[in-house]
Motif scaffolding. Structure first.
Motif, PDB file in Angstrom:
ATOM      1  N   LYS A 116       1.928  35.629   9.760  1.00 17.14           N
ATOM      2  CA  LYS A 116       1.155  35.739  11.004  1.00 17.14           C
ATOM      3  C   LYS A 116      -0.109  34.886  10.943  1.00 17.14           C
ATOM      4  O   LYS A 116      -0.398  34.102  11.858  1.00 17.14           O
ATOM      5  CB  LYS A 116       0.810  37.196  11.279  1.00 17.14           C
ATOM      6  CG  LYS A 116       0.034  37.442  12.576  1.00 17.14           C
ATOM      7  CD  LYS A 116      -0.206  38.922  12.784  1.00 17.14           C
ATOM      8  CE  LYS A 116      -0.935  39.176  14.101  1.00 17.14           C
ATOM      9  NZ  LYS A 116      -2.291  38.590  14.101  1.00 17.14           N
ATOM     10  N   PHE A 117      -0.871  35.033   9.855  1.00 21.87           N
ATOM     11  CA  PHE A 117      -2.104  34.256   9.723  1.00 21.87           C
ATOM     12  C   PHE A 117      -1.813  32.769   9.606  1.00 21.87           C
ATOM     13  O   PHE A 117      -2.520  31.939  10.189  1.00 21.87           O
ATOM     14  CB  PHE A 117      -2.903  34.728   8.503  1.00 21.87           C
ATOM     15  CG  PHE A 117      -3.709  35.968   8.751  1.00 21.87           C
ATOM     16  CD1 PHE A 117      -4.757  35.966   9.650  1.00 21.87           C
ATOM     17  CD2 PHE A 117      -3.428  37.145   8.082  1.00 21.87           C
ATOM     18  CE1 PHE A 117      -5.507  37.100   9.880  1.00 21.87           C
ATOM     19  CE2 PHE A 117      -4.169  38.289   8.306  1.00 21.87           C
ATOM     20  CZ  PHE A 117      -5.215  38.272   9.208  1.00 21.87           C
ATOM     21  N   SER A 118      -0.788  32.415   8.842  1.00 16.20           N
ATOM     22  CA  SER A 118      -0.455  31.007   8.674  1.00 16.20           C
ATOM     23  C   SER A 118      -0.044  30.382  10.005  1.00 16.20           C
ATOM     24  O   SER A 118      -0.449  29.255  10.324  1.00 16.20           O
ATOM     25  CB  SER A 118       0.677  30.855   7.656  1.00 16.20           C
ATOM     26  OG  SER A 118       0.974  29.492   7.433  1.00 16.20           O
ATOM     27  N   ALA A 119       0.741  31.121  10.798  1.00 13.41           N
ATOM     28  CA  ALA A 119       1.156  30.611  12.107  1.00 13.41           C
ATOM     29  C   ALA A 119      -0.047  30.433  13.034  1.00 13.41           C
ATOM     30  O   ALA A 119      -0.144  29.442  13.774  1.00 13.41           O
ATOM     31  CB  ALA A 119       2.176  31.556  12.727  1.00 13.41           C
ATOM     32  N   GLU A 120      -0.975  31.386  13.011  1.00 10.75           N
ATOM     33  CA  GLU A 120      -2.166  31.295  13.864  1.00 10.75           C
ATOM     34  C   GLU A 120      -3.068  30.129  13.462  1.00 10.75           C
ATOM     35  O   GLU A 120      -3.818  29.612  14.281  1.00 10.75           O
ATOM     36  CB  GLU A 120      -2.951  32.604  13.796  1.00 10.75           C
ATOM     37  CG  GLU A 120      -2.268  33.773  14.487  1.00 10.75           C
ATOM     38  CD  GLU A 120      -3.025  35.077  14.306  1.00 10.75           C
ATOM     39  OE1 GLU A 120      -4.002  35.094  13.507  1.00 10.75           O
ATOM     40  OE2 GLU A 120      -2.656  36.072  14.951  1.00 10.75           O
ATOM     41  N   MET A 121      -3.005  29.736  12.176  1.00 14.85           N
ATOM     42  CA  MET A 121      -3.867  28.658  11.675  1.00 14.85           C
ATOM     43  C   MET A 121      -3.088  27.359  11.475  1.00 14.85           C
ATOM     44  O   MET A 121      -3.507  26.485  10.707  1.00 14.85           O
ATOM     45  CB  MET A 121      -4.519  29.085  10.350  1.00 14.85           C
ATOM     46  CG  MET A 121      -5.405  30.299  10.479  1.00 14.85           C
ATOM     47  SD  MET A 121      -6.122  30.780   8.870  1.00 14.85           S
ATOM     48  CE  MET A 121      -6.902  32.347   9.316  1.00 14.85           C
ATOM     49  N   THR A 133     -10.748  34.077   6.418  1.00 14.73           N
ATOM     50  CA  THR A 133     -10.848  35.482   6.842  1.00 14.73           C
ATOM     51  C   THR A 133     -11.816  36.282   5.986  1.00 14.73           C
ATOM     52  O   THR A 133     -12.455  37.219   6.482  1.00 14.73           O
ATOM     53  CB  THR A 133      -9.461  36.153   6.795  1.00 14.73           C
ATOM     54  OG1 THR A 133      -8.891  35.977   5.488  1.00 14.73           O
ATOM     55  CG2 THR A 133      -8.542  35.564   7.847  1.00 14.73           C
ATOM     56  N   TYR A 261       7.973  30.961  14.699  1.00 14.06           N
ATOM     57  CA  TYR A 261       7.488  32.199  14.095  1.00 14.06           C
ATOM     58  C   TYR A 261       8.599  33.242  14.019  1.00 14.06           C
ATOM     59  O   TYR A 261       8.806  33.872  12.979  1.00 14.06           O
ATOM     60  CB  TYR A 261       6.308  32.738  14.909  1.00 14.06           C
ATOM     61  CG  TYR A 261       5.806  34.085  14.454  1.00 14.06           C
ATOM     62  CD1 TYR A 261       4.947  34.192  13.359  1.00 14.06           C
ATOM     63  CD2 TYR A 261       6.187  35.257  15.107  1.00 14.06           C
ATOM     64  CE1 TYR A 261       4.486  35.432  12.929  1.00 14.06           C
ATOM     65  CE2 TYR A 261       5.731  36.498  14.689  1.00 14.06           C
ATOM     66  CZ  TYR A 261       4.880  36.579  13.601  1.00 14.06           C
ATOM     67  OH  TYR A 261       4.432  37.806  13.187  1.00 14.06           O
ATOM     68  N   TRP A 391      -5.884  41.224   6.651  1.00 14.32           N
ATOM     69  CA  TRP A 391      -5.458  41.884   7.895  1.00 14.32           C
ATOM     70  C   TRP A 391      -6.542  42.845   8.395  1.00 14.32           C
ATOM     71  O   TRP A 391      -6.859  42.862   9.587  1.00 14.32           O
ATOM     72  CB  TRP A 391      -4.154  42.635   7.636  1.00 14.32           C
ATOM     73  CG  TRP A 391      -3.628  43.369   8.826  1.00 14.32           C
ATOM     74  CD1 TRP A 391      -2.950  42.837   9.886  1.00 14.32           C
ATOM     75  CD2 TRP A 391      -3.751  44.778   9.087  1.00 14.32           C
ATOM     76  NE1 TRP A 391      -2.627  43.829  10.782  1.00 14.32           N
ATOM     77  CE2 TRP A 391      -3.104  45.019  10.316  1.00 14.32           C
ATOM     78  CE3 TRP A 391      -4.306  45.842   8.389  1.00 14.32           C
ATOM     79  CZ2 TRP A 391      -3.023  46.305  10.874  1.00 14.32           C
ATOM     80  CZ3 TRP A 391      -4.233  47.115   8.938  1.00 14.32           C
ATOM     81  CH2 TRP A 391      -3.610  47.326  10.156  1.00 14.32           C
ATOM     82  N   ARG A 398     -12.126  41.541  15.304  1.00 14.40           N
ATOM     83  CA  ARG A 398     -11.739  41.605  16.703  1.00 14.40           C
ATOM     84  C   ARG A 398     -12.328  42.810  17.411  1.00 14.40           C
ATOM     85  O   ARG A 398     -12.572  42.785  18.597  1.00 14.40           O
ATOM     86  CB  ARG A 398     -10.205  41.631  16.803  1.00 14.40           C
ATOM     87  CG  ARG A 398      -9.567  40.303  16.460  1.00 14.40           C
ATOM     88  CD  ARG A 398      -8.063  40.433  16.311  1.00 14.40           C
ATOM     89  NE  ARG A 398      -7.446  39.191  15.827  1.00 14.40           N
ATOM     90  CZ  ARG A 398      -6.207  39.088  15.399  1.00 14.40           C
ATOM     91  NH1 ARG A 398      -5.432  40.162  15.372  1.00 14.40           N
ATOM     92  NH2 ARG A 398      -5.726  37.923  14.980  1.00 14.40           N
TER      93      ARG A 398
END
Length: 398
Positions: A116-121, A133, A261, A391, A398
């Protein structure tokens, strides 16, 4: 002299005029300054160099789902599986299967976090994710966890190959370990890294050997040999299971290769289910044959059943698995130290291979227990604790 009626004349700029050229040059200089400022900003945000711990590389811009699955499974299948039966013999078959399943589910969850983090970045590596993070402390914590993992793995491999050389060539464990360490460390110093395709082929060869060994054990299996429960070895089996299921470092590359993803998520599920099933069958086969007497390097027990043939096969698997794993992990850690700590190559090499050898020759020589240590410390930090912290930090932000 030009004729004029007294009205002031204005300078008209054209595509051929001096003023137009000056404005174009000024615009280019501003554009270059903005670009340089953007590059500096990106460098500050990244903070640290990306750290990789897997020697398997995605060599094509786009890969298929089958190729992605092969890469992830190939990253997992290695020397760690050799210590699973011995670690399982300390707790019994049912508790061992329970721990293996629980570790798999936990590792799968943290693999999803990394994805998830890798896809967002945009396909960022794990250390870059940790740095963004958790700050610089996160980057250093990732480096330290990888260092501990590599240290423990290299120490275990030296111990394991000492036993293998002793069995094959009739030398002492210490002499065998010294010979292996010199040869393998020389390869690491020269930087002779196997390609991703070679790594995958070797992984499938070892997988075929694991299946063959399991079939050789089935005729000698007895259910009562594995049906006991001793909870004193839970920490050991947990550490070895974590070590054997780690593939998080290659997930960003697989995501970039697939470009999706959702597709990557589906492949990751299979990449954890397949090795877990193989490990469970392999582990159960040894426990049902040898029970509490399962050898430290499980495959060496074949000599008791098949004599000389069993000795050759039983040592061939660790010879392949441990050698490739040693070279791969040592090369990766050497590169990590060069990039992150900014040491030269000789110093990075020495810091990678000398301390584990010193600890081995000082008397720490248990293959499976050292794998458990690496799993319970470095692997747990890098693949479980840090992803969960990232996470949580993102949720709080957020």
């Amino acid at each position: 002299m030009p004729i004029t009626d007294g009205t002031p004349r204005k300078k008209v700029t054209t595509s051929h005029g001096r003023y137009y050229a000056e404005r174009q040059a000024l615009a280019r200089r501003k554009k270059l300054r903005r670009r340089a400022a953007l590059i500096q900003l990106m460098r500050k945000r990244k903070g640290v160099a990306a750290i990789r711990t897997s020697t398997i590389r995605v060599e094509k811009a786009h890969i298929s789902k089958n190729e992605a699955l092969a890469i992830l499974v190939g990253t997992q299948i290695g020397a760690g599986v050799l210590g699973l039966p011995y670690a399982a013999s300390k707790v019994g078959l049912i508790p061992a299967l329970g721990v293996l399943t629980g570790v798999m589910l936990l590792m799968l969850a943290t693999a999803f976090i990394v994805l998830k983090f890798s896809a967002e970045m945009g396909g960022a590596q794990m250390s870059t994710i940790a740095n963004r993070t958790l700050g610089k402390a996160g980057g250093w914590l990732m480096y330290v966890s990888i260092f501990i993992m590599s240290f423990g793995a290299i120490l275990a491999y030296i111990a394991g190959m000492g036993s293998v050389f002793a069995s094959l060539f009739g030398v002492t464990d210490t002499v065998g370990a010294a010979i292996f360490w010199v040869l393998a460390s020389f390869v690491v110093y020269r930087g002779l890294e196997a390609s991703g395709k070679t790594e995958l082929i070797m992984s499938y060869v070892m997988l075929a050997l694991f299946i063959g060994v399991t079939l050789m054990l089935v005729p000698h299996a007895e259910l009562e040999n594995g049906l006991y429960t001793e909870l004193g070895g839970i920490l050991s089996i947990t550490g070895v299971a974590i070590f054997a299921l780690g593939c998080h470092t290659i997930i960003p590359d697989v995501y970039k290769g697939l470009g999706s993803y959702e597709e990557t998520k589906k492949v990751i599920v299979l990449a954890f289910l397949i090795p877990t099933a193989i490990y469970a069958v392999f582990m159960a086969a040894f426990l049902l044959v040898f029970g509490k007497e399962t050898p430290e390097i499980a495959t060496q027990g074949l000599e008791l059943l098949y004599g000389h043939l069993g000795r050759i096969i039983g040592n061939l698997i660790p010879l392949l698995a441990i050698t490739t794993s040693y070279i791969g992990i040592a090369l990766a850690q050497q590169s990590n130290t060069e990039e992150f700590v900014k040491l030269n190559r000789k110093a990075a090499w020495a810091l990678t291979v000398v301390p584990p050898a010193a600890v081995y020759f000082a008397g720490v020589r248990n293959f499976a227990d050292v794998l458990a240590f690496a799993g319970d410390t470095g692997d747990m930090l890098a693949f479980i604790v840090l992803p969960i912290l990232m996470w949580v930090a993102a949720k709080l932000r957020r």
